[in-house]
Design a protein around this motif. Sequence first.
Motif, PDB file in Angstrom:
ATOM      1  N   PHE A 171     -10.830  31.653 -14.657  1.00  0.00           N
ATOM      2  CA  PHE A 171      -9.633  32.472 -14.722  1.00  0.00           C
ATOM      3  C   PHE A 171      -8.632  31.861 -15.700  1.00  0.00           C
ATOM      4  CE2 PHE A 171      -9.748  34.422 -10.185  1.00  0.00           C
ATOM      5  CZ  PHE A 171     -10.130  35.663 -10.679  1.00  0.00           C
ATOM      6  N   ALA A 221      -4.459  31.644 -15.559  1.00  0.00           N
ATOM      7  CA  ALA A 221      -3.623  31.652 -14.364  1.00  0.00           C
ATOM      8  C   ALA A 221      -2.156  31.440 -14.689  1.00  0.00           C
ATOM      9  CB  ALA A 221      -4.094  30.557 -13.403  1.00  0.00           C
ATOM     10  N   ARG A 245      -3.948  36.168 -11.643  1.00  0.00           N
ATOM     11  CA  ARG A 245      -5.224  35.682 -12.167  1.00  0.00           C
ATOM     12  C   ARG A 245      -5.961  36.780 -12.924  1.00  0.00           C
ATOM     13  NH1 ARG A 245      -2.906  31.706 -10.740  1.00  0.00           N
ATOM     14  NH2 ARG A 245      -3.645  30.031  -9.360  1.00  0.00           N
ATOM     15  N   ASP A 246      -6.568  36.399 -14.037  1.00  0.00           N
ATOM     16  CA  ASP A 246      -7.507  37.259 -14.764  1.00  0.00           C
ATOM     17  C   ASP A 246      -8.199  36.391 -15.809  1.00  0.00           C
ATOM     18  OD1 ASP A 246      -8.809  39.617 -16.063  1.00  0.00           O
ATOM     19  OD2 ASP A 246      -7.409  40.678 -14.753  1.00  0.00           O
ATOM     20  N   ARG A 267     -14.231  32.321 -10.643  1.00  0.00           N
ATOM     21  CA  ARG A 267     -13.024  33.029 -10.212  1.00  0.00           C
ATOM     22  C   ARG A 267     -12.038  32.002  -9.653  1.00  0.00           C
ATOM     23  NH1 ARG A 267     -12.561  38.336  -9.706  1.00  0.00           N
ATOM     24  NH2 ARG A 267     -11.326  38.214  -7.789  1.00  0.00           N
ATOM     25  N   ASN A 298      -8.227  30.191 -19.621  1.00  0.00           N
ATOM     26  CA  ASN A 298      -9.684  30.289 -19.597  1.00  0.00           C
ATOM     27  C   ASN A 298     -10.314  29.282 -20.560  1.00  0.00           C
ATOM     28  OD1 ASN A 298     -12.379  31.061 -19.678  1.00  0.00           O
ATOM     29  ND2 ASN A 298     -11.935  33.247 -19.746  1.00  0.00           N
ATOM     30  N   GLY A 349      -9.113  40.831 -12.035  1.00  0.00           N
ATOM     31  CA  GLY A 349      -8.026  39.928 -11.707  1.00  0.00           C
ATOM     32  C   GLY A 349      -7.180  40.446 -10.561  1.00  0.00           C
TER      33      GLY A 349
END
Length: 417
Positions: A217, A219, A290-291, A362, A330, A269
């Motif tokens: 992720f 964040a 998150r994504d 994740r 990421n 996310g």
Amino acid sequence: MSVSENISYTVVERFIRYTAIDTQSDPGSTTCPSTAKQKDLAELLVAELLEMGVSDAHYDANGYVYATIPSNTSKAVPVICFCSHMDTSPDCSGENVKAIIHKNYQGEDIILPDDTTQVLRMKDHPDLRDQIGNDIITASGTTLLGADNKAGLAEIMDAANFLMSHPEYKHGTIKILFTPDEEIGRGVDKADLEKLNADFAYTVDGETAGSIENETFSADGIKLIINGVSSHPGFAKGKMESAIKIASQIVACLPKEKLSPESTADKDGFIHPVSISGSVEQATVEFIIRDFTSVALRSHERILDVIVQEVLEEYPNSTYQLIVEEQYRNMKEIVDQHPKLLELGIKAIERSGLKAKLQSIRGGTDGSRLSFMGLPCPNIFAGEHAFHGKQEWVSVQDMQKAVETIINLALLWEEES
């Protein structure tokens, strides 16, 4: 020269020894490490490294363990670091952990003796299907086990023990880094990368045997501060605008069928409130966003901002602040620039007799931030499962395969240099 036939594994004994030390981190603390007891484990790890002959092993004032396994080859080989974290999650007690080995698992329910309501069932833990005939380690039912990440610690230590005692296997300089406070997002805050002096790294903090992860992720953390209007409750009509009620209404308006941890998986996310506190006059809600891309994070943050504004239309005398703090990004953005990291990681796993699985996380690891600090760092499996809870487990055989993978990685970097 085969590695597996020459390893006298010490990983289980080390793991059980490490789980007996409570190293739970504390998000409310401002010190580093956040809990002094993490240094108890750091001290033990340093003592064991020195006993192996790793002469520069030490831990610093912040609880970070550093050590070097010297090169034994004439080749110029990149310096590789293996990293795991010493703390366990604040989400579940790590005090008085009693590790239990369940020999020759055959698919039966595993009932934890100190709380018989804690039962590991295959339907709830589908990865147990791959463990028939293996030995499963759990805690006793009242604590987490600490496989996240003491399995990684034990695996790196066992691999170090092998490399130090088998000079016939050639490798470059190997660095070891053990960090505190990873579970509360501070794992590399005080890491001295200049002292570490590594070119590349691997965190050993993954789940299923054979997995290697090049993506996490991205964040952000968000603090939402609501400034309401306080008034005596007996005379509040038409005056009071309770910040507590405003904050609660905002949380209630968050998407439920999407953008929520309980309704997302894979590459989706989320916006997740993690705490709410305050009074009528002022309330604070903290969120994690998150994504897998920064663009998606910005989109989620705009959605939250719109929700806040729409709710506040009902409260004309109240105001808000939305404070965004970057947490990590990421690792794929950095790791993809160094394809040999994954290439040799996959080869090392397959040389250990496993099928390599390239996966996304994740979540994040120390490697997420290390990568952006200039130390590209994917994540390899440690074998931990169901972490942060009382049903956490790991198998002996998966830990042994992780030891073998770490050794093979050290050897492959030398072979292909």
